[in-house]
Design a protein around this motif. Structure first.
Motif, PDB file in Angstrom:
ATOM      1  N   LYS A 471       0.845  -1.189   0.000  1.00  0.00           N
ATOM      2  CA  LYS A 471       0.000   0.000   0.000  1.00  0.00           C
ATOM      3  C   LYS A 471       0.879   1.236   0.000  1.00  0.00           C
ATOM      4  N   CYS A 472       0.281   2.352  -0.381  1.00  0.00           N
ATOM      5  CA  CYS A 472       1.037   3.605  -0.476  1.00  0.00           C
ATOM      6  C   CYS A 472       1.229   4.185   0.918  1.00  0.00           C
ATOM      7  N   ASN A 473       2.491   4.299   1.347  1.00  0.00           N
ATOM      8  CA  ASN A 473       2.775   4.794   2.696  1.00  0.00           C
ATOM      9  C   ASN A 473       2.774   6.312   2.686  1.00  0.00           C
ATOM     10  N   THR A 474       1.635   6.925   2.842  1.00  0.00           N
ATOM     11  CA  THR A 474       1.505   8.381   2.782  1.00  0.00           C
ATOM     12  C   THR A 474       1.016   8.915   4.119  1.00  0.00           C
ATOM     13  N   THR A 475       1.752   8.606   5.165  1.00  0.00           N
ATOM     14  CA  THR A 475       1.421   9.149   6.481  1.00  0.00           C
ATOM     15  C   THR A 475       1.732  10.642   6.498  1.00  0.00           C
ATOM     16  N   PRO A 476       1.140  11.391   7.425  1.00  0.00           N
ATOM     17  CA  PRO A 476       1.428  12.834   7.507  1.00  0.00           C
ATOM     18  C   PRO A 476       2.917  13.135   7.622  1.00  0.00           C
ATOM     19  N   GLU A 477       3.663  12.301   8.350  1.00  0.00           N
ATOM     20  CA  GLU A 477       5.087  12.546   8.521  1.00  0.00           C
ATOM     21  C   GLU A 477       5.837  12.352   7.205  1.00  0.00           C
ATOM     22  N   VAL A 478       5.453  11.306   6.442  1.00  0.00           N
ATOM     23  CA  VAL A 478       6.085  11.066   5.139  1.00  0.00           C
ATOM     24  C   VAL A 478       5.779  12.206   4.178  1.00  0.00           C
ATOM     25  N   ARG A 479       4.514  12.654   4.168  1.00  0.00           N
ATOM     26  CA  ARG A 479       4.139  13.772   3.286  1.00  0.00           C
ATOM     27  C   ARG A 479       4.925  15.028   3.638  1.00  0.00           C
ATOM     28  N   LYS A 480       5.072  15.275   4.929  1.00  0.00           N
ATOM     29  CA  LYS A 480       5.790  16.470   5.385  1.00  0.00           C
ATOM     30  C   LYS A 480       7.243  16.444   4.905  1.00  0.00           C
ATOM     31  N   LYS A 481       7.876  15.268   5.009  1.00  0.00           N
ATOM     32  CA  LYS A 481       9.266  15.149   4.586  1.00  0.00           C
ATOM     33  C   LYS A 481       9.387  15.341   3.073  1.00  0.00           C
ATOM     34  N   TYR A 482       8.475  14.713   2.324  1.00  0.00           N
ATOM     35  CA  TYR A 482       8.568  14.781   0.862  1.00  0.00           C
ATOM     36  C   TYR A 482       8.329  16.201   0.355  1.00  0.00           C
ATOM     37  N   ILE A 483       7.336  16.887   0.920  1.00  0.00           N
ATOM     38  CA  ILE A 483       7.069  18.263   0.496  1.00  0.00           C
ATOM     39  C   ILE A 483       8.218  19.178   0.874  1.00  0.00           C
ATOM     40  N   ALA A 484       8.876  18.911   2.006  1.00  0.00           N
ATOM     41  CA  ALA A 484      10.051  19.699   2.386  1.00  0.00           C
ATOM     42  C   ALA A 484      11.163  19.534   1.360  1.00  0.00           C
ATOM     43  N   ILE A 485      11.318  18.282   0.846  1.00  0.00           N
ATOM     44  CA  ILE A 485      12.319  18.039  -0.198  1.00  0.00           C
ATOM     45  C   ILE A 485      11.958  18.817  -1.470  1.00  0.00           C
ATOM     46  N   LEU A 486      10.659  18.845  -1.823  1.00  0.00           N
ATOM     47  CA  LEU A 486      10.221  19.599  -3.008  1.00  0.00           C
ATOM     48  C   LEU A 486      10.506  21.086  -2.839  1.00  0.00           C
ATOM     49  N   HIS A 487      10.280  21.608  -1.634  1.00  0.00           N
ATOM     50  CA  HIS A 487      10.577  23.028  -1.380  1.00  0.00           C
ATOM     51  C   HIS A 487      12.070  23.313  -1.542  1.00  0.00           C
ATOM     52  N   GLN A 489      14.085  21.685  -3.480  1.00  0.00           N
ATOM     53  CA  GLN A 489      14.355  21.652  -4.907  1.00  0.00           C
ATOM     54  C   GLN A 489      13.982  22.975  -5.574  1.00  0.00           C
ATOM     55  N   ARG A 490      12.917  23.602  -5.072  1.00  0.00           N
ATOM     56  CA  ARG A 490      12.545  24.915  -5.617  1.00  0.00           C
ATOM     57  C   ARG A 490      13.635  25.955  -5.330  1.00  0.00           C
ATOM     58  N   GLU A 491      14.207  25.881  -4.143  1.00  0.00           N
ATOM     59  CA  GLU A 491      15.291  26.816  -3.808  1.00  0.00           C
ATOM     60  C   GLU A 491      16.475  26.616  -4.764  1.00  0.00           C
ATOM     61  N   HIS A 494      15.692  28.271  -7.975  1.00  0.00           N
ATOM     62  CA  HIS A 494      15.899  29.727  -7.891  1.00  0.00           C
ATOM     63  C   HIS A 494      17.380  30.063  -8.047  1.00  0.00           C
ATOM     64  N   GLN A 495      18.245  29.254  -7.456  1.00  0.00           N
ATOM     65  CA  GLN A 495      19.683  29.499  -7.584  1.00  0.00           C
ATOM     66  C   GLN A 495      20.145  29.272  -9.027  1.00  0.00           C
ATOM     67  N   LEU A 496      19.652  28.182  -9.644  1.00  0.00           N
ATOM     68  CA  LEU A 496      20.031  27.893 -11.025  1.00  0.00           C
ATOM     69  C   LEU A 496      19.547  28.972 -11.979  1.00  0.00           C
ATOM     70  N   ASN A 497      18.434  29.609 -11.635  1.00  0.00           N
ATOM     71  CA  ASN A 497      17.872  30.639 -12.507  1.00  0.00           C
ATOM     72  C   ASN A 497      18.763  31.876 -12.571  1.00  0.00           C
ATOM     73  N   LYS A 498      19.696  32.001 -11.616  1.00  0.00           N
ATOM     74  CA  LYS A 498      20.619  33.137 -11.629  1.00  0.00           C
ATOM     75  C   LYS A 498      21.700  32.970 -12.690  1.00  0.00           C
ATOM     76  N   ASN A 499      21.852  31.755 -13.195  1.00  0.00           N
ATOM     77  CA  ASN A 499      22.828  31.496 -14.255  1.00  0.00           C
ATOM     78  C   ASN A 499      22.295  32.069 -15.564  1.00  0.00           C
ATOM     79  N   GLN A 506      12.951  26.916 -19.141  1.00  0.00           N
ATOM     80  CA  GLN A 506      13.239  25.575 -18.658  1.00  0.00           C
ATOM     81  C   GLN A 506      13.082  25.496 -17.141  1.00  0.00           C
ATOM     82  N   ILE A 507      13.506  26.537 -16.463  1.00  0.00           N
ATOM     83  CA  ILE A 507      13.329  26.589 -15.007  1.00  0.00           C
ATOM     84  C   ILE A 507      11.844  26.546 -14.660  1.00  0.00           C
ATOM     85  N   ARG A 508      11.032  27.270 -15.427  1.00  0.00           N
ATOM     86  CA  ARG A 508       9.589  27.291 -15.175  1.00  0.00           C
ATOM     87  C   ARG A 508       8.964  25.910 -15.409  1.00  0.00           C
ATOM     88  N   ASN A 509       9.464  25.212 -16.435  1.00  0.00           N
ATOM     89  CA  ASN A 509       8.943  23.867 -16.683  1.00  0.00           C
ATOM     90  C   ASN A 509       9.177  22.958 -15.485  1.00  0.00           C
TER      91      ASN A 509
END
Length: 526
Positions: A471-487, A489-491, A494-499, A506-509
């Protein structure tokens, strides 16, 4: 028009604030929009927005109907087709007849034809109000499908009643044989024209060198073409939009690419938000003009209000009786034909079904579309009274039924219809089925070429993992960790966009990909 533009901008701000407030209170936003429009209309020196009656229906109706069609499940509609069609057509005609008889008996100088016209105006229910309420209260899928689907279809039946009644009032002629034949042409012709236009639009989407933006523009134009062509041919524009929308919905994936579908959902959501917001706000803003018309007819406001409340009682009473009547007929007919559910729903379910019949945008739009004069140039009889009664019916049903419906739904305690397997189980089944299908296709067609590509091999491993995991292990703690990783990646994005050597598109994609991934996990959290 230029002097009204700042006022329209402020109106949109007011609409957004009221909807946010409604979401906080967990009430249907049409209720607060109507009340907000009422409050704004009494502010001194506020400009009055007067809509051309001939343009009211064509501005609001086609896109709202088209969007509603795409939001409905045709599969679910077919399951409950008997009750949906009985409410969408039979109940509307019964309501119009009851309103016509009461109005003819009680209102001085009100003919049966005018009564049927009034019945056609207020015969349709509002899908937006009911669906908004059902977002805050858990309702079985079967019940929500019936309420939303019949709200879509009864727009057509009520407009047909209105159309024929208006024809009798304006011309003073009534030939039953001609009316019966005309009725068939209006219904069948409307559906055929809608399907024909949709077929042409499908061909245009497939063969023209369009991109996602052009495709979306064509989808915005399509409902207007269906509605206008049908009206010019003398058939139902509403049925044309509904039939054409259903055709396009069935062929959606074969017509549009993924980019068009993703962008189209966002565009149509925003368009529906704006049009619905403006329409409900206009209901409240229309009151001063309606009151002036009532005074011009020489009728007291108290008398007109009493008439409106009487018709409200008739409309609500007929729907409640029809709801219980439909249950009774179903219980009898289940001994002779197959029905969706052979169990007795009890007394509470039909009460909720009957109480969910709020009136809204379409009723006001139809009332405003009543011509100002007859064919001989005389003023249309009792037009202002019809407008005021329509306003009272909308306001009373939204306030009384709309505010009490959530509590009624909680009290009803719907039975478990078992129409669908549990959501988590269904999600696991779909995910594993797709993974198995992908692996089977790879094994059959690309058995030797998978290991040559890191991307394909990686995706194969992902599908294999989805297939093997229990089954898909999507507990609140797992979701919190994964979304933190996505955030994080967004940072990095933003750094790569300075190049300066990296294209920002491509950054927007990649930002869009992260948004889709985060949205998926937010859906799991809900």
């Amino acid at each position: 028009m230029v002097q009204y533009f700042p006022y329209l901008l402020l109106l949109m701000v007011a609409i957004m604030l009221l909807i946010m407030f409604a979401n906080r209170l967990k009430v249907a936003y049409p209720i607060l929009l109507v009340l907000g429009g009422l409050a704004i209309s009494f502010i001194p020196n506020v400009p009055t927005i007067t809509l051309n009656p001939d343009l009211v229906l064509i501005i609001f109706l086609p896109p709202l109907l088209y969007a509603d069609v795409f939001s409905l499940s045709l599969k679910e509609m077919w399951k409950c087709r008997r009750i949906i069609f009985s409410f969408a057509f039979i109940v509307v005609f019964i309501t119009a007849a009851a309103v016509a008889w009461v109005a003819n008996m009680v209102f001085p100088g009100f003919s049966l034809a005018l009564g049927f016209l009034l019945g056609g105006v207020i015969g349709s229910t509002d899908a937006v109000s009911a669906s908004t309420i059902m977002k805050f209260v858990k309702v079985p899928k079967r019940i929500s499908t019936i309420i939303e689907s019949e709200s879509l279809l009864n727009d057509a039946s009520s407009l047909i009643v209105f159309r024929f009644a208006a024809l009798v009032v304006t011309t003073g002629q009534l030939v039953w044989t001609d009316m019966a034949l005309n009725f068939l042409w209006v219904v069948i012709g409307g559906a055929l024209i809608g399907l024909a236009v949709a077929w042409v639009m499908r061909k245009l989407h497939r063969f023209l060198p369009t991109d996602a933006n052009m495709d979306i523009i064509l989808t915005l134009i399509a409902p207007y073409i269906m509605y206008i062509v049908a009206n010019e041919m003398g058939v139902s524009g509403v049925l044309a939009v509904v039939a054409g929308g259903m055709y396009m919905s069935l062929h959606l994936t074969s017509i549009f690419g993924a980019s068009t579908r993703n962008k189209g959902v966002a565009v149509w959501d925003i368009l529906g938000f704006v049009l619905n917001g403006l329409a409900f706000m206009l209901i409240g803003l229309a009151l001063p003009e309606v009151l002036i018309g009532i005074e011009a007819e020489g009728m007291s406001l108290a008398t007109a209000t009493n008439y409106g409340l009487l018709i409200t009682g008739v409309v609500v009473g007929v729907r409640l009786l029809s709801s219980y009547g439909a249950v009774l007929i179903t219980q009898v007919m289940k001994h002779f034909i197959a029905v969706a559910d052979r169990r007795n729903p009890g007394t509470r379910v039909p009460l909720v079904m009957g109480w969910a019949g709020m009136r809204g945008v379409l009723s006001l739009a139809v009332a405003l579309s009543i011509p100002l004069t007859l064919e001989n140039g005389e003023p249309f009889p009792h037009r202002n009274l019809i407008l005021y009664i329509t306003f009272i019916v909308i306001l009373a049903t939204l306030l009384v039924q709309g505010l009490s419906l959530p509590a009624l739904i909680r009290w009803a305690k719907f039975p478990d219809y078992e129409d669908h397997i549990p959501e988590a189980e269904a999600e696991s089944l779909i995910r594993k089925s797709l993974a198995q299908a992908a692996l089977d296709y790879m094994q059959k067609h690309y058995k030797e070429g998978i290991t040559d590509s890191f991307l394909l091999q990686n995706q194969k491993d992902i599908w294999q993992y989805q297939l093997d995991m229990p089954k898909c292990n999507t507990t609140p703690e797992v979701r919190k960790k994964y979304i933190a990783i996505l955030h994080y990646q967004r940072e990095i994005l933003h750094q790569l966009n300075k190049n300066p050597r990296i294209d920002e598109e491509q950054i927007r994609n990649f930002h869009r990909q992260l948004n889709l991934e985060e949205e998926k996990w937010e859906v799991w959290e809900d």
